[in-house]
Design an enzyme around this catalytic site. Structure first.
Site, mmCIF file in Angstrom:
data_model
loop_
_atom_site.group_PDB
_atom_site.id
_atom_site.type_symbol
_atom_site.label_atom_id
_atom_site.label_comp_id
_atom_site.label_asym_id
_atom_site.label_seq_id
_atom_site.Cartn_x
_atom_site.Cartn_y
_atom_site.Cartn_z
ATOM 1 N N TYR A 156 0.992 -1.240 -0.044
ATOM 2 C CA TYR A 156 0.073 -0.052 -0.151
ATOM 3 C C TYR A 156 0.879 1.469 -0.080
ATOM 4 O O TYR A 156 0.611 2.210 -0.755
ATOM 5 C CB TYR A 156 -0.899 0.267 0.939
ATOM 6 C CG TYR A 156 -1.951 0.951 1.437
ATOM 7 C CD1 TYR A 156 -2.743 1.121 0.253
ATOM 8 C CD2 TYR A 156 -2.515 1.583 2.579
ATOM 9 C CE1 TYR A 156 -3.977 2.070 0.210
ATOM 10 C CE2 TYR A 156 -3.423 2.748 2.311
ATOM 11 C CZ TYR A 156 -4.113 2.857 1.386
ATOM 12 O OH TYR A 156 -5.122 3.773 1.236
ATOM 13 N N LYS A 160 1.034 4.382 -2.653
ATOM 14 C CA LYS A 160 0.624 5.795 -2.052
ATOM 15 C C LYS A 160 1.881 6.906 -2.162
ATOM 16 O O LYS A 160 1.641 7.666 -2.477
ATOM 17 C CB LYS A 160 -0.007 5.606 -0.806
ATOM 18 C CG LYS A 160 -1.408 5.084 -0.754
ATOM 19 C CD LYS A 160 -2.336 5.917 -1.483
ATOM 20 C CE LYS A 160 -3.692 5.427 -1.308
ATOM 21 N NZ LYS A 160 -4.743 6.425 -2.037
#
Length: 260
Positions: A156, A160
Site C-alpha cells: 500500500y 501511495k
C-alpha cells in the site's frame, strides 16, 4: 452567504459509502454541482439522490479508472454535462493486501499501482484540458501510510508514495497552465469501512469495537479518529479559491496521529 464552491463543477472518483460520499456532499453543500464516478452504480445513485436533496445537480457515470475507454468516457461526459470542470478529486481506493512484502504477490502490488498511480494519472491527463480552461484544481486522496513503514502496509505504501511523488511532479508541470495539484493524507477515517473492520477485529479477539476504538485513539493527540466530513472539509478547501496560492502540498488530516 456564498459557498466555497459556488458555480463550480467537481468530479469525484471512487464514490463510495464513506469518504467519497462525504466529499460529494460537502462539495454540494458549498455550492458545487457534481460528477460522480465509481465502479459500483448503486453507490453513485444513492449519493446522487443526496446531492439532489441539497439542491445541487449530480451526473452519475459508472467508471473504471484503470480502463482507458471508461476513463475517457468520464472526461468527455463530464464536460458535455456542464460545459466546464473546475476540480477533479481523485479518491479511488482499494483495500490493500495487509501482508508483509515477503508474502505479497507482485500482482497485488501491480494492481495497487494500476489504481492509485496509473489510474489517477490517467484521469489527471484526461481532465487537464478542461482544468486548464477553468484554471481549476486537482486534489489527490492519499493516506497516512506515507508517514510510517509498519509491517503489512508495504504494498500500500509503495502505491501511495508513488501517488505523492506523481502529484508533486504534476503540480510543477501543470502550474504554468493555472492548475493547482494538492494532496490530502488522512489517517484512520471513522466511516463505514473502518467501522466494519473494527467490528471484525472485535469478534476475532473477543472484545468490543468501542474498546478497539479507544485503544487506537489513545495514541492520537486529539484522542479520537477523524470522521469523513472532517477529511472532506480539507478537500473542499484545497479545491476552492481560498487555496488559490497553494499547490504541490500534502495536508495531513489525522487528529495528530502523525506530525509532518
Amino acid at each position: 452567504m456564498t459557498g466555497l464552491l459556488d458555480g463550480r463543477v467537481v468530479v469525484v472518483s471512487g464514490v463510495g459509502p464513506s469518504l467519497g460520499r462525504s466529499i460529494a456532499l460537502r462539495s454540494a453543500a458549498e455550492g458545487a454541482d457534481l460528477v460522480l464516478a465509481a465502479r459500483t452504480p448503486s453507490y453513485l445513485d444513492d449519493v446522487a439522490k443526496e446531492v439532489a436533496g441539497l439542491g445541487r445537480r449530480a451526473v452519475v457515470i459508472p467508471t473504471d479508472i484503470t480502463d482507458e475507454e471508461s476513463a475517457t468516457n468520464l472526461a468527455v461526459r463530464a464536460v458535455d454535462a456542464y460545459g466546464h470542470v473546475d476540480a477533479l478529486i481523485n479518491n479511488a481506493f482499494a483495500i490493500p493486501s495487509m501482508k508483509d512484502l515477503a508474502h505479497t504477490a507482485f500482482s497485488s502490488i501491480q494492481r495497487g499501482l494500476e489504481l492509485s498511480l496509473f489510474g489517477t494519472l490517467r484521469l489527471s491527463h484526461l481532465f487537464t484540458p478542461a482544468l486548464t480552461a477553468s484554471h481549476g484544481s486537482i486534489v489527490m486522496i492519499n493516506s497516512a501510510v506515507i508517514r510510517h513503514s509498519q509491517p503489512k502496509y508495504g504494498g500500500y505504501k509503495i502505491a501511495k508514495a508513488s501517488l505523492l511523488a506523481m502529484s508533486q511532479t504534476l503540480a510543477s508541470e501543470l502550474g504554468p497552465h493555472g492548475i493547482r495539484v494538492n494532496t490530502v493524507a488522512p489517517g484512520y477515517i471513522w466511516g463505514e469501512t473502518l467501522q466494519g473492520y473494527f467490528a471484525h477485529m472485535a469478534q476475532k479477539y473477543g472484545t468490543t469495537s468501542e474498546q478497539i476504538y479507544e485503544q487506537t485513539a489513545s495514541a492520537i493527540d486529539l484522542r479520537r479518529l477523524p470522521e469523513p466530513d472532517e477529511v472532506a472539509d480539507a478537500v473542499v478547501f484545497l479545491a476552492s479559491s481560498r487555496a488559490r496560492a497553494i499547490t504541490g502540498q500534502c495536508l495531513d488530516v489525522n487528529c495528530g496521529e502523525y506530525h509532518h
